[in-house]
Design a protein around this motif. Structure first.
Motif, PDB file in Angstrom:
ATOM      1  N   ILE A  89     -49.153   0.155 -32.138  1.00  0.00           N
ATOM      2  CA  ILE A  89     -49.537   0.099 -33.548  1.00  0.00           C
ATOM      3  C   ILE A  89     -49.739  -1.773 -33.631  1.00  0.00           C
ATOM      4  CG2 ILE A  89     -48.231   1.917 -34.645  1.00  0.00           C
ATOM      5  CD1 ILE A  89     -45.767   0.455 -34.436  1.00  0.00           C
ATOM      6  N   SER A  90     -50.095  -2.142 -34.936  1.00  0.00           N
ATOM      7  CA  SER A  90     -50.481  -3.648 -35.153  1.00  0.00           C
ATOM      8  C   SER A  90     -50.200  -3.843 -36.386  1.00  0.00           C
ATOM      9  CB  SER A  90     -52.007  -3.751 -34.615  1.00  0.00           C
ATOM     10  OG  SER A  90     -52.112  -5.335 -34.838  1.00  0.00           O
ATOM     11  N   ASN A  91     -49.476  -5.024 -36.778  1.00  0.00           N
ATOM     12  CA  ASN A  91     -49.338  -5.465 -37.892  1.00  0.00           C
ATOM     13  C   ASN A  91     -48.339  -4.569 -39.024  1.00  0.00           C
ATOM     14  OD1 ASN A  91     -50.960  -7.963 -38.079  1.00  0.00           O
ATOM     15  ND2 ASN A  91     -52.728  -6.287 -37.886  1.00  0.00           N
ATOM     16  N   PHE A  92     -47.303  -3.769 -38.108  1.00  0.00           N
ATOM     17  CA  PHE A  92     -46.346  -2.701 -38.781  1.00  0.00           C
ATOM     18  C   PHE A  92     -45.120  -3.695 -38.811  1.00  0.00           C
ATOM     19  CE2 PHE A  92     -49.611   0.487 -38.288  1.00  0.00           C
ATOM     20  CZ  PHE A  92     -48.922   1.516 -38.453  1.00  0.00           C
ATOM     21  N   VAL A 112     -48.690  -8.105 -33.205  1.00  0.00           N
ATOM     22  CA  VAL A 112     -48.566  -9.006 -34.253  1.00  0.00           C
ATOM     23  C   VAL A 112     -48.802 -10.412 -34.137  1.00  0.00           C
ATOM     24  CG1 VAL A 112     -46.821  -7.421 -35.287  1.00  0.00           C
ATOM     25  CG2 VAL A 112     -45.851  -9.243 -33.960  1.00  0.00           C
ATOM     26  N   GLU A 113     -49.154 -10.904 -35.350  1.00  0.00           N
ATOM     27  CA  GLU A 113     -49.265 -12.384 -35.424  1.00  0.00           C
ATOM     28  C   GLU A 113     -48.120 -13.035 -34.675  1.00  0.00           C
ATOM     29  OE1 GLU A 113     -50.153 -16.354 -38.246  1.00  0.00           O
ATOM     30  OE2 GLU A 113     -50.526 -14.270 -39.053  1.00  0.00           O
ATOM     31  N   CYS A 114     -48.148 -14.130 -33.870  1.00  0.00           N
ATOM     32  CA  CYS A 114     -46.944 -14.609 -33.373  1.00  0.00           C
ATOM     33  C   CYS A 114     -47.121 -15.978 -32.516  1.00  0.00           C
ATOM     34  CB  CYS A 114     -46.429 -13.769 -32.344  1.00  0.00           C
ATOM     35  SG  CYS A 114     -44.893 -14.156 -31.665  1.00  0.00           S
ATOM     36  N   HIS A 115     -46.723 -17.142 -33.114  1.00  0.00           N
ATOM     37  CA  HIS A 115     -46.824 -18.618 -32.693  1.00  0.00           C
ATOM     38  C   HIS A 115     -45.383 -19.076 -33.204  1.00  0.00           C
ATOM     39  CE1 HIS A 115     -48.041 -19.172 -36.837  1.00  0.00           C
ATOM     40  NE2 HIS A 115     -48.995 -17.894 -36.696  1.00  0.00           N
ATOM     41  N   PRO A 116     -45.231 -20.590 -32.926  1.00  0.00           N
ATOM     42  CA  PRO A 116     -44.283 -21.082 -33.390  1.00  0.00           C
ATOM     43  C   PRO A 116     -43.909 -21.211 -34.644  1.00  0.00           C
ATOM     44  CG  PRO A 116     -45.021 -22.232 -31.324  1.00  0.00           C
ATOM     45  CD  PRO A 116     -45.975 -21.268 -31.636  1.00  0.00           C
ATOM     46  N   TYR A 117     -45.013 -21.195 -35.517  1.00  0.00           N
ATOM     47  CA  TYR A 117     -44.756 -21.289 -37.115  1.00  0.00           C
ATOM     48  C   TYR A 117     -44.439 -20.284 -37.390  1.00  0.00           C
ATOM     49  CZ  TYR A 117     -46.909 -25.822 -37.256  1.00  0.00           C
ATOM     50  OH  TYR A 117     -47.468 -27.382 -37.213  1.00  0.00           O
ATOM     51  N   LEU A 118     -44.446 -18.904 -36.738  1.00  0.00           N
ATOM     52  CA  LEU A 118     -43.939 -17.486 -37.347  1.00  0.00           C
ATOM     53  C   LEU A 118     -43.777 -16.879 -35.828  1.00  0.00           C
ATOM     54  CD1 LEU A 118     -44.342 -15.362 -39.697  1.00  0.00           C
ATOM     55  CD2 LEU A 118     -46.108 -14.671 -38.557  1.00  0.00           C
ATOM     56  N   ASN A 119     -42.353 -17.416 -35.293  1.00  0.00           N
ATOM     57  CA  ASN A 119     -41.883 -16.685 -34.342  1.00  0.00           C
ATOM     58  C   ASN A 119     -41.510 -15.317 -34.225  1.00  0.00           C
ATOM     59  OD1 ASN A 119     -39.220 -16.671 -34.773  1.00  0.00           O
ATOM     60  ND2 ASN A 119     -38.880 -18.865 -34.174  1.00  0.00           N
ATOM     61  N   ASP A 129     -59.469 -21.040 -35.906  1.00  0.00           N
ATOM     62  CA  ASP A 129     -60.971 -20.895 -36.474  1.00  0.00           C
ATOM     63  C   ASP A 129     -61.141 -19.807 -37.413  1.00  0.00           C
ATOM     64  OD1 ASP A 129     -60.618 -19.043 -34.523  1.00  0.00           O
ATOM     65  OD2 ASP A 129     -62.402 -19.047 -33.315  1.00  0.00           O
ATOM     66  N   ARG A 130     -59.808 -19.402 -38.134  1.00  0.00           N
ATOM     67  CA  ARG A 130     -59.909 -18.262 -39.141  1.00  0.00           C
ATOM     68  C   ARG A 130     -60.862 -18.557 -39.921  1.00  0.00           C
ATOM     69  NH1 ARG A 130     -55.820 -21.258 -39.216  1.00  0.00           N
ATOM     70  NH2 ARG A 130     -54.947 -22.108 -41.525  1.00  0.00           N
ATOM     71  N   PRO A 131     -61.729 -17.582 -40.342  1.00  0.00           N
ATOM     72  CA  PRO A 131     -62.825 -17.771 -41.503  1.00  0.00           C
ATOM     73  C   PRO A 131     -62.078 -18.413 -42.613  1.00  0.00           C
ATOM     74  CG  PRO A 131     -62.914 -15.709 -40.341  1.00  0.00           C
ATOM     75  CD  PRO A 131     -61.622 -16.034 -40.045  1.00  0.00           C
ATOM     76  N   TRP A 132     -61.082 -17.998 -43.249  1.00  0.00           N
ATOM     77  CA  TRP A 132     -60.306 -18.339 -44.384  1.00  0.00           C
ATOM     78  C   TRP A 132     -59.894 -19.658 -44.481  1.00  0.00           C
ATOM     79  CZ3 TRP A 132     -59.423 -13.833 -41.854  1.00  0.00           C
ATOM     80  CH2 TRP A 132     -58.337 -13.947 -41.361  1.00  0.00           C
ATOM     81  N   CYS A 176     -41.569 -21.684 -39.639  1.00  0.00           N
ATOM     82  CA  CYS A 176     -41.634 -22.094 -41.123  1.00  0.00           C
ATOM     83  C   CYS A 176     -42.235 -20.844 -41.859  1.00  0.00           C
ATOM     84  CB  CYS A 176     -42.331 -23.137 -41.513  1.00  0.00           C
ATOM     85  SG  CYS A 176     -44.101 -23.357 -40.852  1.00  0.00           S
ATOM     86  N   ASN A 177     -42.080 -19.345 -41.212  1.00  0.00           N
ATOM     87  CA  ASN A 177     -42.749 -18.251 -41.770  1.00  0.00           C
ATOM     88  C   ASN A 177     -44.101 -18.429 -41.962  1.00  0.00           C
ATOM     89  OD1 ASN A 177     -42.698 -15.667 -42.605  1.00  0.00           O
ATOM     90  ND2 ASN A 177     -42.207 -15.994 -44.492  1.00  0.00           N
ATOM     91  N   GLY A 178     -44.652 -19.480 -41.391  1.00  0.00           N
ATOM     92  CA  GLY A 178     -46.281 -19.556 -41.360  1.00  0.00           C
ATOM     93  C   GLY A 178     -47.229 -18.728 -40.963  1.00  0.00           C
ATOM     94  N   ARG A 179     -47.499 -17.902 -41.695  1.00  0.00           N
ATOM     95  CA  ARG A 179     -48.366 -16.775 -41.453  1.00  0.00           C
ATOM     96  C   ARG A 179     -49.883 -17.265 -41.711  1.00  0.00           C
ATOM     97  NH1 ARG A 179     -47.172 -11.513 -40.617  1.00  0.00           N
ATOM     98  NH2 ARG A 179     -45.122 -11.635 -41.335  1.00  0.00           N
ATOM     99  N   PHE A 180     -50.637 -17.171 -40.958  1.00  0.00           N
ATOM    100  CA  PHE A 180     -52.025 -17.225 -40.908  1.00  0.00           C
ATOM    101  C   PHE A 180     -53.087 -16.336 -41.399  1.00  0.00           C
ATOM    102  CE2 PHE A 180     -50.602 -21.035 -38.015  1.00  0.00           C
ATOM    103  CZ  PHE A 180     -50.960 -21.784 -38.954  1.00  0.00           C
ATOM    104  N   CYS A 181     -52.513 -14.902 -41.065  1.00  0.00           N
ATOM    105  CA  CYS A 181     -53.397 -13.655 -41.194  1.00  0.00           C
ATOM    106  C   CYS A 181     -52.755 -12.727 -42.013  1.00  0.00           C
ATOM    107  CB  CYS A 181     -53.667 -13.220 -39.696  1.00  0.00           C
ATOM    108  SG  CYS A 181     -54.599 -14.319 -38.470  1.00  0.00           S
ATOM    109  N   ALA A 182     -52.831 -12.971 -43.314  1.00  0.00           N
ATOM    110  CA  ALA A 182     -51.854 -12.257 -44.083  1.00  0.00           C
ATOM    111  C   ALA A 182     -52.549 -11.232 -44.869  1.00  0.00           C
ATOM    112  CB  ALA A 182     -51.435 -13.171 -45.281  1.00  0.00           C
ATOM    113  N   MET A 183     -53.831 -11.063 -44.411  1.00  0.00           N
ATOM    114  CA  MET A 183     -54.594  -9.724 -44.971  1.00  0.00           C
ATOM    115  C   MET A 183     -54.170  -9.373 -46.452  1.00  0.00           C
ATOM    116  SD  MET A 183     -56.565  -7.240 -44.666  1.00  0.00           S
ATOM    117  CE  MET A 183     -56.797  -6.179 -43.370  1.00  0.00           C
TER     118      MET A 183
END
Length: 316
Positions: free
Chosen positions: A161-164, A185-192, A217-220, A294-301
């Motif tokens: 699964i993805s993004n669950f 899932v999206e995962c990096h230090p701002y959203l660990n 380089d996310r489009p948004w 910092c709960n910094g989600r870049f790909c929030a759909m």
């Protein structure tokens, strides 16, 4: 000689290279060369999805490298994903077969439900009316049963699964005859993703970290959005190890045991990203990087925010 990439064992006993090449946002004209370069550099794990619109070009690269004798099919680990408009039960297997035909492959190593939310069924990947995405009432639990059939039919070796979120994972596990092997899932230090990682681990489900570099380089992206790779704290850690900020971010994920799939189409970067197996971050530095969260989600759909199955309305 390229380093041998460590593998992670799934709950079904199969193994996946912990490091791979992501192909999201890789333009069709660039992605063939990028995949060829990656395979030459030593990558053996390629992450694809139907919605990226470049599977035929990824397939071309795989075919070329098998043809040249650089790799055999069984040396490669290829992942793809079921898009949101194909969640209806009669559409799952045909969508997978279309992906296999696009990639020129007889089977996938891993097939994921890309998002828990179902869009209006059909080939329009972003079905809109009056500027709003149209939803379907297909339930991902029913979709999962079809994913299991794909394994039984030999079309894919593993499913996930993805993004669950954690509640959605639980719902899948209640009906699953075949457990998901990973949650991408999206995962990096701002959203660990500490809580979700611990939860999934407790269920014997691995985490695959997408956008490990913060998806610059996310489009948004907006001009004033924070740039993870420009973070002064991160740059300091990079200086200490004589590595680039990107290499620190990737090493951080790999050391956490997360499968990691950075995207690039630039040969020098594809190579640089791969050069993370010759050093180790100290326990103190791992903890320090954890504090960047910092709960910094870049790909929030955002387009799916009103969907009943939107995954990011709860803590994890």
């Amino acid at each position: 000689m390229a380093p041998k990439v460590p593998t992670v064992k799934f709950n079904n006993g199969k193994e996946i290279p912990i490091f791979g090449l992501g192909t999201w946002k890789s333009k069709p004209g660039e992605v063939t060369q990028a995949v060829k370069d990656a395979i030459d550099i030593g990558y053996r794990h390629i992450d694809c999805a139907m919605v990226y619109g470049n599977e035929p070009e990824v397939g071309e690269a795989i075919k070329a490298k098998i043809g040249e004798g650089v790799v055999k099919r069984e040396d490669l680990f290829v992942t793809s994903k079921l898009w949101n408009t194909y969640h209806r039960t009669d559409m799952v297997i045909p969508a997978l077969k279309k992906t296999l035909s696009n990639l020129g492959l007889a089977y996938l190593d891993l097939y994921l439900i890309h998002w828990p939310l179902a869009f209006k069924d059909g080939d329009d990947l972003f079905p809109e009316k009056d500027g709003k995405i149209q939803f379907s009432d297909a339930d991902y639990v029913d979709t999962w049963k079809e994913m299991e059939k794909a394994v039984k039919q030999g079309l894919t070796k593993s499913i996930g699964i993805s993004n669950f979120n954690s509640e959605q994972v639980k719902r899948i596990l209640e009906v699953a005859e075949i457990k998901p092997v990973t949650n991408q899932v999206e995962c990096h230090p701002y959203l660990n993703q500490k809580k979700l990682i611990e939860f999934c681990k407790s269920k014997d489900i691995t985490i695959t970290a997408y956008s490990p570099l913060g998806s610059p380089d996310r489009p948004w992206a907006k001009p004033d959005d924070p740039q993870l790779m420009d973070d002064a704290k991160l740059k300091k850690v990079a200086e200490k190890y004589g590595k680039t900020p990107a290499q620190i971010l990737l090493r951080y994920q790999v050391q956490r045991g997360n499968i990691t799939i950075p995207k690039s189409v630039t040969k020098s970067r594809i190579k640089e990203n791969f050069e993370i197996f010759d050093f180790e971050l100290s326990a103190e530095d791992m903890k320090y990087i954890d504090t960047f969260d910092c709960n910094g989600r870049f790909c929030a759909m955002d387009r799916g925010i009103n969907h009943k199955d939107y995954p990011f309305n709860i803590d994890f």
